[in-house]
Write a protein that holds these residues in place. Structure first.
Motif, PDB file in Angstrom:
ATOM      1  N   ALA A 420       0.824  -1.201   0.000  1.00 46.50           N
ATOM      2  CA  ALA A 420       0.000   0.000   0.000  1.00 46.50           C
ATOM      3  C   ALA A 420       0.861   1.254   0.000  1.00 46.50           C
ATOM      4  O   ALA A 420       0.560   2.233  -0.695  1.00 46.50           O
ATOM      5  CB  ALA A 420      -0.931  -0.010   1.218  1.00 46.50           C
ATOM      6  N   GLY A 421       1.974   1.233   0.764  1.00 49.59           N
ATOM      7  CA  GLY A 421       2.867   2.381   0.777  1.00 49.59           C
ATOM      8  C   GLY A 421       3.527   2.611  -0.570  1.00 49.59           C
ATOM      9  O   GLY A 421       3.671   3.757  -1.020  1.00 49.59           O
ATOM     10  N   ALA A 422       3.946   1.529  -1.242  1.00 50.21           N
ATOM     11  CA  ALA A 422       4.558   1.663  -2.566  1.00 50.21           C
ATOM     12  C   ALA A 422       3.567   2.223  -3.578  1.00 50.21           C
ATOM     13  O   ALA A 422       3.902   3.081  -4.405  1.00 50.21           O
ATOM     14  CB  ALA A 422       5.100   0.301  -3.028  1.00 50.21           C
ATOM     15  N   PHE A 423       2.328   1.734  -3.525  1.00 51.41           N
ATOM     16  CA  PHE A 423       1.295   2.250  -4.423  1.00 51.41           C
ATOM     17  C   PHE A 423       1.045   3.731  -4.160  1.00 51.41           C
ATOM     18  O   PHE A 423       0.884   4.533  -5.087  1.00 51.41           O
ATOM     19  CB  PHE A 423       0.005   1.443  -4.232  1.00 51.41           C
ATOM     20  CG  PHE A 423      -1.169   1.979  -4.996  1.00 51.41           C
ATOM     21  CD1 PHE A 423      -1.336   1.685  -6.335  1.00 51.41           C
ATOM     22  CD2 PHE A 423      -2.112   2.786  -4.373  1.00 51.41           C
ATOM     23  CE1 PHE A 423      -2.419   2.187  -7.046  1.00 51.41           C
ATOM     24  CE2 PHE A 423      -3.188   3.287  -5.068  1.00 51.41           C
ATOM     25  CZ  PHE A 423      -3.341   2.984  -6.412  1.00 51.41           C
ATOM     26  N   LEU A 424       1.040   4.122  -2.884  1.00 54.15           N
ATOM     27  CA  LEU A 424       0.799   5.519  -2.523  1.00 54.15           C
ATOM     28  C   LEU A 424       1.943   6.413  -2.993  1.00 54.15           C
ATOM     29  O   LEU A 424       1.701   7.536  -3.452  1.00 54.15           O
ATOM     30  CB  LEU A 424       0.609   5.628  -1.009  1.00 54.15           C
ATOM     31  CG  LEU A 424       0.100   6.968  -0.478  1.00 54.15           C
ATOM     32  CD1 LEU A 424      -1.304   7.224  -0.985  1.00 54.15           C
ATOM     33  CD2 LEU A 424       0.109   6.973   1.045  1.00 54.15           C
ATOM     34  N   ASP A 425       3.190   5.955  -2.895  1.00 53.80           N
ATOM     35  CA  ASP A 425       4.328   6.742  -3.351  1.00 53.80           C
ATOM     36  C   ASP A 425       4.261   7.002  -4.854  1.00 53.80           C
ATOM     37  O   ASP A 425       4.546   8.107  -5.332  1.00 53.80           O
ATOM     38  CB  ASP A 425       5.642   6.019  -3.006  1.00 53.80           C
ATOM     39  CG  ASP A 425       5.884   5.973  -1.500  1.00 53.80           C
ATOM     40  OD1 ASP A 425       5.292   6.795  -0.778  1.00 53.80           O
ATOM     41  OD2 ASP A 425       6.647   5.085  -1.057  1.00 53.80           O
TER      42      ASP A 425
END
Length: 444
Positions: A420-425
């Protein structure tokens, strides 16, 4: 018929055809009365013991509509109950034990020590009196023990035996035999459907349970019914799972708006999908296309007579080299377009920062998917107000926000916060440009 497949592995129907070879009826035959036989030429014949006429008939393969579950010999389907015999046996044993335990008033076995009876008759009499004191109207009454006698429990309690946990484990194993999600039958396996994830669970049910059954039926219909009829040679069998894959109302309407805007659905097509009548007068049958879209090899320009002409690709350098309608030069239009794009990008950046910061906090706190869903409930409306979008572009923006929400909900439901963090970045780096394009679409 599908119940026959689930319980027996096979379902059979006798095909009743007319003199022209057209199938008029399909008469179900119980699998317990049908015995399939493989002939030397690789075809099947079916020996049917008809329970109504009490006669035995032999049917050829072209006379029977045969639906089969998984088969290791490709001829006869295997019963899932037979293949999962151990799973069902354990579940039945647990059920029998529970019934006997409750029938015994859920009372563990006991042993009485310290007795000193003179005769066997005295011992039997005391045993009968002890049993009577704990049954019927005497249940739960205080019992008196003679001096020196003690009562001990021999069997373990249901809690120690994990009776309920064992029954739940058996229920989950039975669900896996039939590809059923446990929460659909009310069993909590530690990952029950919530408000935020129920849509994804429904998609899993449609894809992993219903779709294989539908494919099994489609192949059987194609093989045993449609392949033999000449008027079906250009047709194929297909079950529609659209009703099982429908999202919530906001997601559906956002998708419909994009479909109508891009011209692959008409308003009447959308109304039909929502079980509504067409628009009166036939005006809902029209298809639309965005005005700023055209073919790559041609571009409409204004000719000397004021009508639209098609210029060859080598006659056009770019849209900025043409004169504007009010006599101004293309350089002014280009500067104005760049200025508006810069303002829209700045406003879109505020929307992106609001979304990224809120979701990043939820990721750091490892929050539930429901909290993420609550944030996205009004985020699209907030962005539309900040960018001053009209209704059409609001729907377009809401569609993109809904797609991001669905992707992040899947990560949150699986507790994959790193993904989720990678997608958000990635979204933080590219989202402002995409949102600004929606805000300025159709302005020039």
């Amino acid at each position: 018929l599908n119940a026959h497949v689930d319980l027996r592995g096979n379902a059979y129907c006798e095909k009743l055809t007319s003199s022209r070879g057209i199938i008029g009826e399909l008469i179900p035959m119980h699998p317990d009365h049908v015995k399939p036989e493989v002939l030397s030429n690789g075809t099947l014949r079916y020996v049917y013991n008809d329970p109504l006429t009490r006669t035995t008939r032999t049917l050829q393969q072209q006379e029977v509509f045969h639906i089969r579950d998984w088969a290791d010999d490709r001829f006869v389907g295997q019963s899932r109950i037979t293949m999962g015999m151990d799973v069902f046996g354990v579940a039945l044993a647990q059920q029998d034990y529970t019934g006997k335990f409750l029938k015994n008033d859920a009372t563990p076995h006991t042993i009485i020590t310290g007795t000193n009876f003179k005769t066997k008759q005295d011992e039997e009499k005391y045993r009968e009196e002890w049993q009577k004191s704990g049954t019927g109207e005497n249940r739960h009454k205080v019992k008196m023990l003679p001096y020196g006698i003690d009562v001990k429990t021999l069997s373990v309690s249901p809690v120690d035996m994990q009776l309920l946990e064992g029954r739940k484990a058996s229920a989950i194993e039975i669900c896996t035999v039939f590809n059923i999600l446990p929460h659909l039958i009310g069993v909590d396996n530690g990952k029950a459907a919530t408000y935020a994830s129920v849509e994804q669970f429904n998609l899993m049910h449609a894809q992993q349970c219903v779709l294989p059954i539908a494919v099994m039926w489609e192949q059987a219909i194609q093989r045993d019914i449609m392949s033999e009829a000449l008027h079906f040679e250009d047709c194929y069998a297909k079950f529609s799972l659209a009703s099982l894959l429908r999202g919530d109302f906001a997601t559906r309407t956002a998708g419909y708006a994009v479909a109508v805007e891009h011209g692959w659905l008409s308003p009447d097509d959308v109304r039909e999908l929502e079980d509504l009548n067409p628009i009166a007068g036939g005006i809902g049958k029209r298809y639309f296309r965005p005005l700023n879209w055209t073919l790559l090899e041609a571009d409409p320009v204004k000719g000397n007579n004021g009508t639209a002409e098609t210029a060859a690709p080598d006659q056009l350098d770019s849209g900025d080299q043409q004169e504007t309608g009010d006599g101004g030069q293309s350089g002014d239009a280009h500067a104005l377009r760049a200025h508006v794009q810069l303002i829209a990008t700045d406003a879109a950046g505020r929307c992106i920062r609001r979304e990224v910061n809120a979701v990043r906090r939820l990721i750091q706190q490892q929050s539930q998917a429901q909290q993420l869903n609550q944030f996205y409930a009004n985020h699209a409306a907030w962005c539309a107000e900040a960018l001053h979008l009209d209704a059409r572009r609001t729907l377009q923006l809401a569609s993109q926000v809904s797609l991001r929400r669905t992707t992040l909900l899947q990560f949150f439901a699986a507790e994959d916060f790193a993904a989720a963090g990678a997608f958000l970045d990635h979204f933080a780096a590219t989202g402002a440009v995409s949102m600004a394009q929606i805000a300025t679409q159709g302005v020039f």
